[in-house]
Structures are given as structure tokens and as C-alpha cells.
Design an enzyme around this catalytic site. Structure first.
Site, PDB file in Angstrom:
ATOM      1  N   HIS A  74      33.202  41.495  32.172  1.00  0.00           N
ATOM      2  CA  HIS A  74      33.939  41.424  33.439  1.00  0.00           C
ATOM      3  C   HIS A  74      34.166  39.954  33.813  1.00  0.00           C
ATOM      4  CE1 HIS A  74      33.739  45.681  35.227  1.00  0.00           C
ATOM      5  NE2 HIS A  74      33.620  45.752  33.921  1.00  0.00           N
ATOM      6  N   GLU A  75      35.209  39.732  34.614  1.00  0.00           N
ATOM      7  CA  GLU A  75      35.599  38.376  35.050  1.00  0.00           C
ATOM      8  C   GLU A  75      35.682  37.427  33.856  1.00  0.00           C
ATOM      9  OE1 GLU A  75      32.504  39.565  36.561  1.00  0.00           O
ATOM     10  OE2 GLU A  75      33.707  40.759  37.934  1.00  0.00           O
TER      11      GLU A  75
ATOM     12  N   GLU B 164      24.680  39.886  34.379  1.00  0.00           N
ATOM     13  CA  GLU B 164      25.510  39.165  35.347  1.00  0.00           C
ATOM     14  C   GLU B 164      25.102  37.703  35.264  1.00  0.00           C
ATOM     15  OE1 GLU B 164      28.189  39.849  37.663  1.00  0.00           O
ATOM     16  OE2 GLU B 164      28.004  37.676  37.458  1.00  0.00           O
TER      17      GLU B 164
ATOM     18  N   GLU C 156      36.521  49.361  41.491  1.00  0.00           N
ATOM     19  CA  GLU C 156      35.462  48.896  42.395  1.00  0.00           C
ATOM     20  C   GLU C 156      36.026  48.440  43.746  1.00  0.00           C
ATOM     21  OE1 GLU C 156      33.727  45.815  40.006  1.00  0.00           O
ATOM     22  OE2 GLU C 156      35.094  44.285  40.722  1.00  0.00           O
TER      23      GLU C 156
ATOM     24  N   SER D 166      53.991  31.141  40.478  1.00  0.00           N
ATOM     25  CA  SER D 166      53.324  31.067  39.180  1.00  0.00           C
ATOM     26  C   SER D 166      52.796  32.462  38.880  1.00  0.00           C
ATOM     27  CB  SER D 166      52.172  30.078  39.226  1.00  0.00           C
ATOM     28  OG  SER D 166      51.088  30.645  39.927  1.00  0.00           O
TER      29      SER D 166
ATOM     30  N   HIS E  18      22.830  44.984  31.319  1.00  0.00           N
ATOM     31  CA  HIS E  18      23.768  44.235  32.148  1.00  0.00           C
ATOM     32  C   HIS E  18      23.345  42.777  32.249  1.00  0.00           C
ATOM     33  CE1 HIS E  18      25.695  43.233  36.216  1.00  0.00           C
ATOM     34  NE2 HIS E  18      26.653  43.300  35.337  1.00  0.00           N
TER      35      HIS E  18
END
Ligand code: NOJ
Ligand code: CA
Length: 641
Positions: free
Chosen positions: A450-451, A382, A475, A191, A380
Site C-alpha cells: 500500500h502507498e 506498516e 477504506e 498536472s 503486516h
């Protein structure tokens, strides 16, 4: 009605068999403006199919279209064609920022309306678009009686590739996209995620991806068990197994197939942007592409911690030092991670407060210090993947940042998504990201995520969605086995075709022995500079510690290089081996050239330069003794008049 279509019918040998006596069979070919790319709509025995041809060569063979639905008959057959409308577009539009300041949208379009012949006589529309740089199609279910809510169990779209192309791919994971690429024949894929870029032995290149997703999950590609070069659309599911929950009328994302005769031409493709809706933000003066530095790499290499303690990175004092350095060196932005509470308590699902700073970080003071120096502070957020909690925090957080004059936020989603059971790339998260972007626009905030969900050109509609990670970035050099040198020679032909990438290049301290003696950067110093041109991102991080930049002659390049471009030209490229990209800002051209683990020398024509102008070249390059393994920091700076 049938007559009207005859002029669009072609007799390509491999599809000729589809003509039959059945009066409901139809075939309509749509050509790109230059005629090279063709997408053919076929209705055979009431079932819809498509084919893709380039330069008279079959690229995608007769492939099925349609949906399987929960508690309803599938929407995939028994159709007759009600209507087919040809149209097109030829216009140049201005970007708010980008790899070029103007984009040409020249394409032809076909919209086919299908109606089921038997009850419940549902309507389905198929839209096809043909550009010189690729073709695309999407489904549209128009408003109709008796059809309100649909639960899509499967999108039946197939990509029956006509050849066993060589493919560069990462797994079709539902949560993660931070992988190294594999290069195998399509027939060896299990996949894959998209963009899935493929090449034939004679350089025909194609890349399958998607554009303009609204309220719909992301697509993965699963290889068919029966047909070795057939890829099946696999939508990222909800926890209950449903793929998409939609209300009629709705449109799916465009399924895009970029086409080129050389890999380097894929990079300049603008089809994905063109398939997105125009800018939805009226007043854009607050949107600013920029380079940024940050209290960031220090945490990844272990010099600092995110959490409060003796090595806390985000202190008021340290942030002021980063702001001073940015102001002195013409770097517009400073990212600060680890400024808000709870980092020491990070467990799955932790509820990070987005407005509460650690006691050694005076947010108001730091924000006004940055403002006075003309530096943009990047806050930031997170979320530890607790998107459910973030939606509760986001109003007060964004209002606070706006009040403090903050214009940018970096978000992150490390961990298991909450609501539990949701995936990073399902419909819920696609919608979550859209909610955050729209909320950010209300508060004049730019986003670097991010992500997050995949890049699909949505930045055309929401130009405050500056960049995102959604790849294995620099990173990994800090805390894993690192990124092999060919990784960045694959990204421009795969991930970056989808949109800007926050790769975080510019690490000139190749070794960080004081902190992580077993890790290092897997490139030369000069390559880290070149990446700032090669990997496109309108928020471009110069990721290293400021003490590594201070007084370093090579830092002059980072001072000079822009993060926004008037024009982009690709000078050469071979997927996984090398690529050279020239970008222009005002009257200065910047050329970034990178190679994998092999040394190479190139010569290329500078015929994009203006003949009437006298240019001076400043060359930052690997030094004569440079070797990425044993002598990575050997570089030269040369001036040529
Ligand atoms: C992963 C992100 O990619 C990185 O940039 C960030 O520093 C950490 N998460 C912590 O949020
Ligand atoms: Ca990451």
C-alpha cells in the site's frame, strides 16, 4: 544507408513537411501487426521526434524526445542516424497468475541509434514498439567512452495530443495517489498522474502510462502553458532537484500509449505486461493467488484498534477465530494488522519493529495454528513511510516470517518518506520497492503493497509482487465522505490498466452504525460482490467483519469466486458509467457488472460459453427495490438451469 529506410516512409499529410533536402532528416514508420497503430520516428535538423497514428488518424503530433543533463550539454539534438534495426516478436507466454493464463506478445520493434555530429559525439538509442493494443517507446543510453554517470534534470518527452480529448485523471502529486478522478478536457488538466485515460467524441480511446521502470523515477504529466493539449513528462525529483541519477548503460521505462476503438478494449490490453521482462523467479510453487479476510475493516470503522488496549484487534484469540472462519469457508488467507509493537506511538518517522509482537499476540502460536489449518497468514509491515528504517528491519523480519511458514506480507507507507526529502514516487522509492520485492522473493514471500510506487507490469518479472493499492480504495468509505458510486466505474479504465489493485471490496454490511454512524458504503450490496470480479487482484480481499459474513446467504458468492483467472472478456463499458467483465476459471464463468449512481439493465451475448456444455446460472443481483441511497442491501439470489 538511407535507401534501406525508404520502404518504411509514409506520406501522411501532417508530417509530409518534414521531408527536406537536409541529408540528415529521416522518418521511419513502425506498424503494429494489424497495421492500425503506427509510431513514426522523425529526425529533423538533428532533433528526434515521434508521432502516433491510429487508423490513419493523428493521435499524438510531432513530439520532442531527449534529456537535459546536469553539467553537460543536453542529449536532444545535433544527431545523425547511425543505424535503424527493425525486429519483432510473436510468441505466447504463460503467466504465473493473471487475468489470463496465456498472453500473446505480437509486436514489431524499431531500434534507432543516434550519434551527435559534434563533440562529445554521444550515442543515444530509441526503441519503438507497436502492438495491436498500443505503441511504446523508451530511451537507451548504450555503453560508450567518456560517459559514465548522468544526472538527468529533465526528460524532454512530450505528448502533443492532436485533439482535446476527454480525460479521466487524478493530480500528478509526487506522494499521493489516493484521489477521486476528475473528468475534463485535456486542456483543463494542470498536472496528472498516469494511467491517464482519454476518449474522443467518437470513442477512440488512449491511455498514457509507463512500463518496466528500473532505477528511474516515476513520470507525471504536466500540461504545457503554451500548448493546451500538450503534456510534458515530469519526473518525480530527488531532494536536490535532480530527476534521475543513472549509470551508463541504462534504459528508461517504456512510455506507453494504449490505443483502442472502444473503452472496453483498453481493459484487455496486455501491452504493459508484454513490455516487462519475463519471470525472474525460477521456482514459483509457493506463489499463490488467493482471497483473504482480515483483522482490518474492524480498525477502519473503529470496532478494533491497531494499538494494544481494550479494543485491540490482533489478539491471539481473535486471530484464531479469523483463521477458523477462513478454514471453514475456503478462504485461503488471513491478514492481521496491529500485531507488532509501537502503534500507540505512531508519529512521523516512528521505527516500527517488524519482529516484535504485542504481548497479547503470540506470533509463533498463531502462525502454527494457521499452518495446521492450511491457512496463509499475511503479516503486516506498516512502515509509517520510514523506508530507511524498514531496509534495516527487512532481513530479520523476512527471515522470521519464512521460518514461521508465513508466505505473504502487506506493506504500507503512510506518512512522510524517510530518508527525508524523498518522495513516495521518486527514484529512491522505486529502488526501495524493488529491493523489498527481491528480498521477499529470497524468502518466498508474496507482497501486497500500500502507498507504494505505481503498477507498471513489474509483476511479470516478479510474480511475488501480487497486488498493491496505489488508488483510493474501499477504506475511504470507513472514515471519509466515501467513494461516490462512479469511482469504481472509472478505476477499471484507468488505474487497473496498470495492474492489480487491492481495492478491498466485499463489504456487505453497508452501514456500520454501531461504530461509525455517519459513514456508509456508497454502493448496493450486490455491487460489492460484483467488484470482486470487476476489480482485478490476485490477492482479493473479502474485507468485511467475519460476523457480517457468517450465515449471510450472499457470502456464498465470496466463497465461490476465484482470485485467479484463465481468461477475461469485457462485455461492455463506458468510462465512469458502467462496466461488465466476464472471467473464467476452469469451466466456470463469473460475470461482474457494475453501474454508477444510475440504474441500468443490460443484455449481452454469452457467446464466449462453450456450446457443448450445459450451464447453470446463479445470479446475485440488486433486488427489485434496491437503490444505492435508500435501500442498498436489497438483493436477490436466483438460480437458472
Ligand atoms: C493505509 C492502508 O491503505 C490500510 O490498508 C492500512 O490498514 C493502514 N494504512 C494502516 O497500515
Ligand atoms: Ca492507503
Amino acid at each position: 544507408m538511407k535507401k534501406q529506410f525508404l520502404s518504411f516512409i509514409i506520406l501522411v499529410s501532417s508530417i509530409a513537411f518534414l521531408f527536406s533536402s537536409c541529408s540528415h532528416d529521416e522518418m521511419i514508420r513502425l506498424d503494429s501487426p494489424d497495421g492500425k497503430n503506427n509510431i513514426v520516428f522523425i529526425l529533423k535538423d538533428g532533433n528526434p521526434y515521434y508521432q502516433i497514428i491510429r487508423d490513419k488518424r493523428l493521435v499524438v503530433d510531432t513530439s520532442a524526445l531527449g534529456f537535459e543533463l546536469k553539467d553537460m550539454l543536453p542529449l536532444e539534438g545535433d544527431f545523425k542516424m547511425e543505424k535503424a534495426v527493425m525486429s519483432g516478436n510473436h510468441e505466447r507466454w504463460e503467466t504465473v497468475w493473471g487475468q489470463r493464463n496465456k498472453v500473446m506478445d505480437h509486436h514489431s520493434k524499431l531500434t534507432v541509434t543516434l550519434k551527435e555530429q559534434k563533440e562529445p559525439n554521444r550515442l543515444l538509442e530509441l526503441e519503438f514498439a507497436a502492438f495491436d493494443d498500443g505503441v511504446a517507446f523508451r530511451y537507451s543510453v548504450p555503453e560508450q567512452e567518456g560517459l559514465k554517470n548522468l544526472e538527468i534534470m529533465k526528460e524532454a518527452t512530450k505528448f502533443r495530443l492532436a485533439e482535446d480529448f476527454s480525460a479521466w485523471w487524478i493530480p500528478g502529486d509526487y506522494d499521493n495517489h489516493e484521489f477521486l478522478y476528475k473528468n475534463t478536457p485535456v486542456s483543463a488538466i494542470d498536472s496528472a498522474n498516469t494511467p491517464l485515460t482519454m476518449e474522443s467524441s467518437d470513442s477512440l480511446c488512449l491511455s498514457i502510462h509507463e512500463a518496466a521502470p528500473v532505477n528511474y523515477p516515476e513520470m507525471r504529466l504536466k500540461r504545457s502553458k503554451e500548448e493546451p493539449t500538450t503534456l510534458l513528462c515530469d519526473l518525480v525529483p530527488w531532494p536536490d532537484g535532480v530527476k534521475a541519477k543513472v549509470e551508463v548503460p541504462f534504459k528508461t521505462p517504456w512510455r506507453t500509449i494504449q490505443l483502442a476503438s472502444a473503452a472496453s478494449d483498453l481493459i484487455t490490453s496486455t501491452m504493459i505486461l508484454n513490455l516487462n521482462e519475463p519471470n525472474a523467479i525460477e521456482e514459483t510453487s509457493w506463489i499463490r493467488p488467493m482471497k483473504y479476510i482480515g483483522i482490518w475493516w474492524g480498525m477502519h470503522i473503529g470496532k478494533y484498534t491497531w494499538a494494544i488496549g481494550p479494543k485491540h484487534g490482533a489478539t491471539t484469540e481473535n486471530t484464531k477465530a479469523y483463521i477458523d472462519f477462513a478454514a471453514e469457508n475456503g478462504i485461503p488467507g488471513v491478514l492481521v494488522e496491529g500485531w507488532n509493537k509501537e502503534w500507540e506511538n505512531w508519529v512521523d518517522g516512528v521505527e516500527f519493529p517488524m519482529t516484535k509482537a504485542y504481548p497479547d499476540y503470540d506470533l509463533e502460536q498463531v502462525a502454527s495454528y494457521a499452518g495446521n489449518k492450511g491457512v496463509y497468514l499475511i503479516a503486516h509491515n506498516e512502515t509509517a513511510a520510514n523506508a530507511e528504517w524498514y531496509e534495516k528491519e527487512v532481513d530479520s523480519a523476512f527471515a522470521l516470517y519464512q521460518r514461521l511458514g508465513i508466505h505473504a506480507v502487506k506493506t504500507g507507507y503512510v506518512g512522510k518518506i524517510r530518508p527525508l526529502g524523498q518522495y513516495h514516487h521518486g527514484q529512491w522509492m522505486v529502488n526501495h520497492q524493488a529491493r523489498v520485492i527481491e528480498k521477499a522473493a529470497e524468502h518466498q514471500l508474496m507482497i501486497d503493497a500500500h502507498e507504494t510506487v505505481k503498477a507498471t507490469g513489474l509483476e511479470r518479472t516478479w510474480p511475488n509482487f501480487m497486488t498493491r493499492e496505489w488508488a483510493r480504495g474501499n477504506e475511504y468509505e470507513a472514515w471519509s465522505e466515501g467513494n461516490p458510486p462512479d469511482h469504481t466505474c472509472i478505476l477499471p479504465f484507468t488505474r487497473v490498466l496498470a495492474g492489480p489493485l487491492d481495492y478491498t471490496p466485499g463489504i456487505i454490511g453497508i452501514y456500520f452504525k454501531d461504530y461509525k454512524p455517519d459513514n456508509r458504503i456508497h454502493t448496493t450490496l450486490a455491487k460489492q460482490l460484483a467488484l470482486m470480479v470487476v476489480i482485478y487482484s490476485p490477492f482479493q480481499m473479502a474485507a468485511d467483519l467475519i460476523e457480517n459474513y457468517k450465515d449471510h446467504p450472499a457470502f456464498q458468492f465470496i466463497r465461490d469466486v476465484p482470485a485467479d483467472w484463465d481468461n477475461t472478456v469485457v462485455l461492455n463499458g463506458k468510462i465512469g458509467d458502467f462496466v461488465t467483465i466476464a472471467r473464467k476459471k476452469n469451466n466456470i464463468w463469473y460475470i461482474g457488472s457494475i453501474t454508477d449512481e444510475n440504474k441500468r439493465e443490460f443484455s449481452f451475448l454469452l457467446d464466449f460459453l462453450d456450446e457443448k456444455v450445459n450451464y447453470q446460472a446463479v445470479i446475485y443481483a440488486d433486488g427489485p427495490g434496491a437503490d444505492w441511497v435508500s435501500n442498498p442491501a436489497d438483493y436477490i439470489i436466483e438460480k437458472k438451469l
